[in-house]
Design an enzyme around this catalytic site. Structure first.
Site, mmCIF file in Angstrom:
data_model
loop_
_atom_site.group_PDB
_atom_site.id
_atom_site.type_symbol
_atom_site.label_atom_id
_atom_site.label_comp_id
_atom_site.label_asym_id
_atom_site.label_seq_id
_atom_site.Cartn_x
_atom_site.Cartn_y
_atom_site.Cartn_z
ATOM 1 N N ARG A 255 0.838 -1.189 0.000
ATOM 2 C CA ARG A 255 0.000 0.000 0.000
ATOM 3 C C ARG A 255 0.881 1.250 0.000
ATOM 4 O O ARG A 255 1.528 1.576 0.995
ATOM 5 C CB ARG A 255 -0.923 -0.003 1.224
ATOM 6 C CG ARG A 255 -2.168 0.861 1.008
ATOM 7 C CD ARG A 255 -3.019 0.931 2.263
ATOM 8 N NE ARG A 255 -2.376 1.777 3.251
ATOM 9 C CZ ARG A 255 -2.453 1.585 4.574
ATOM 10 N NH1 ARG A 255 -3.124 0.561 5.051
ATOM 11 N NH2 ARG A 255 -1.855 2.403 5.399
ATOM 12 N N HIS A 259 -4.432 4.515 3.924
ATOM 13 C CA HIS A 259 -5.577 3.611 3.973
ATOM 14 C C HIS A 259 -6.834 4.324 3.474
ATOM 15 O O HIS A 259 -7.630 3.751 2.739
ATOM 16 C CB HIS A 259 -5.781 3.134 5.411
ATOM 17 C CG HIS A 259 -7.085 2.453 5.654
ATOM 18 N ND1 HIS A 259 -7.339 1.163 5.233
ATOM 19 C CD2 HIS A 259 -8.208 2.874 6.286
ATOM 20 C CE1 HIS A 259 -8.564 0.825 5.582
ATOM 21 N NE2 HIS A 259 -9.117 1.835 6.221
ATOM 22 N N TYR A 268 3.382 5.017 10.870
ATOM 23 C CA TYR A 268 3.623 3.581 10.935
ATOM 24 C C TYR A 268 4.274 2.979 9.696
ATOM 25 O O TYR A 268 4.768 1.866 9.730
ATOM 26 C CB TYR A 268 2.318 2.823 11.223
ATOM 27 C CG TYR A 268 1.227 2.982 10.189
ATOM 28 C CD1 TYR A 268 1.203 2.212 9.038
ATOM 29 C CD2 TYR A 268 0.203 3.922 10.381
ATOM 30 C CE1 TYR A 268 0.198 2.359 8.097
ATOM 31 C CE2 TYR A 268 -0.811 4.067 9.442
ATOM 32 C CZ TYR A 268 -0.812 3.285 8.307
ATOM 33 O OH TYR A 268 -1.808 3.443 7.379
#
Length: 348
Positions: A255, A259, A268
């Site tokens: 990714r 998100h 993160y």
């Protein structure tokens, strides 16, 4: 035919890098098929990028980004027949465009407007599923029902790696295996469930390994390689239609975008890895492949991009032209007689 790379745990890949890794090809795909696949990738990419802009302008709500997931969607849908069913998660919100759904419909969905809902029978496309994995049993149930009727329909359920940690996934997978349902469980493994890395979700060597517990075969494929995705899905479709039951496809990518528009991945995610993945994103990789094959040129590329941009402009214009929704719809299918306190609270 796809190359299988044992060093990457049997990951299948067709598109090379134009240098040290040679290009492969997929049997049965003519030049016009390859061009249509590229057109689909451009359409999906344009929808995603414009939707992020529309969100920043306050024209749609929180949006789940699917940048670099386009090859998984376009490649797999191209392997289906029109009668086959698609069960998308929120990461595949625009997959209906590949079935002829107007962009305004999907944009209205993200605007929270009733015009964003459709009759699934119109496109053989189920509603966008936001709860994680709950649509997997639905897809398997429909596939099993079609089998009982003697029909050759296949159903595909799309979900992320995080869904494999949910009970509904396991229930659906078990159901599919026991009933030999003509279903494909398509996992877009981008290695993050919001901020939870894959390593914190499972002790299995790969997500594909989970399939053995449900008596179905699994294949791992480069999720940024549209041709490898198509080939793997076509094989799974043939298997399902032939009466041999379900297949689990684990499409591997990373990714490279948040998100969703409400997410801050900087806390993160590895920024260096993100930049590496952006350099090998799926639309650019396929475009380079087609140019090496002499199938694509600048004129076609610009024409497809212009068509996709026009589609989005018309889509947002149509979505914003919808009249305000009737607030009574909140109650229409929930209560015979709405409690007065609810009605007063909602309708004033």
């Amino acid at each position: 035919m796809a190359q299988v790379l044992p060093a990457e745990r049997d990951l299948r890949r067709v598109i090379g890098d134009g240098d040290s890794v040679p290009d492969g090809e997929v049997e049965g795909l003519a030049d016009h098929d390859l061009v249509e696949l590229y057109r689909s990738l451009v359409q999906l990419r344009t929808y995603d990028e414009r939707s992020v802009v529309y969100h920043s302008q306050g024209r749609i709500g929180t949006y789940a980004i699917y940048w670099n997931h386009e090859a998984m969607q376009a490649g797999s849908v191209y392997a289906l027949e029109d009668d086959d069913w698609i069960f998308p998660s929120y990461r595949e919100s625009a997959i209906g465009l590949l079935r002829g759904m107007p962009a305004s419909t999907v944009l209205s969905w993200w605007r929270g407007h009733p015009a964003g809902w459709w009759n699934p029978l119109d496109y053989n496309l189920a509603s966008i599923c936001v709860p994680i994995a709950t649509h997997v049993p639905h897809a398997v149930g429909l596939a099993w029902g079609k089998k009982l009727r003697g029909e050759k329909t296949v159903a595909v359920a799309y979900f992320g790696d995080g869904a494999t940690s949910e009970g509904a996934f396991h229930e659906g997978a078990n159901f599919a295996g026991v009933m030999r349902a003509p279903a494909i469980l398509f996992c877009n493994n981008n290695q993050w469930a919001i901020s939870t890395p894959l390593s914190a979700q499972t002790a299995a060597p790969t997500l594909a390994d989970k399939a053995i517990g449900y008596g179905m075969p699994a294949v791992r494929v480069d999720g940024a390689d549209v041709l490898a995705v198509f080939e793997a899905t076509r094989e799974a479709v043939e298997r399902a239609r032939g009466g041999d039951g379900p297949t689990f496809i684990e499409a591997i990518t990373y990714r490279a975008a948040p998100h969703a528009t409400a997410d801050d991945p900087s806390v993160y995610i590895d920024p260096e890895r993100v930049e590496e993945e952006k350099a090998r994103e799926c639309v650019g990789r396929f475009e380079a492949y087609l140019r090496r094959q002499g199938i694509l040129d600048d004129e076609r590329v610009e024409r497809f991009k212009a068509e996709a941009a026009d589609l989005m402009r018309a889509g947002i214009e149509a979505a914003e032209a919808e009249p305000p929704a009737d607030r009574e719809l909140i109650f229409e299918h929930a209560y015979v007689d709405p409690p007065p306190t609810l009605r007063e609270g909602w309708l004033g």
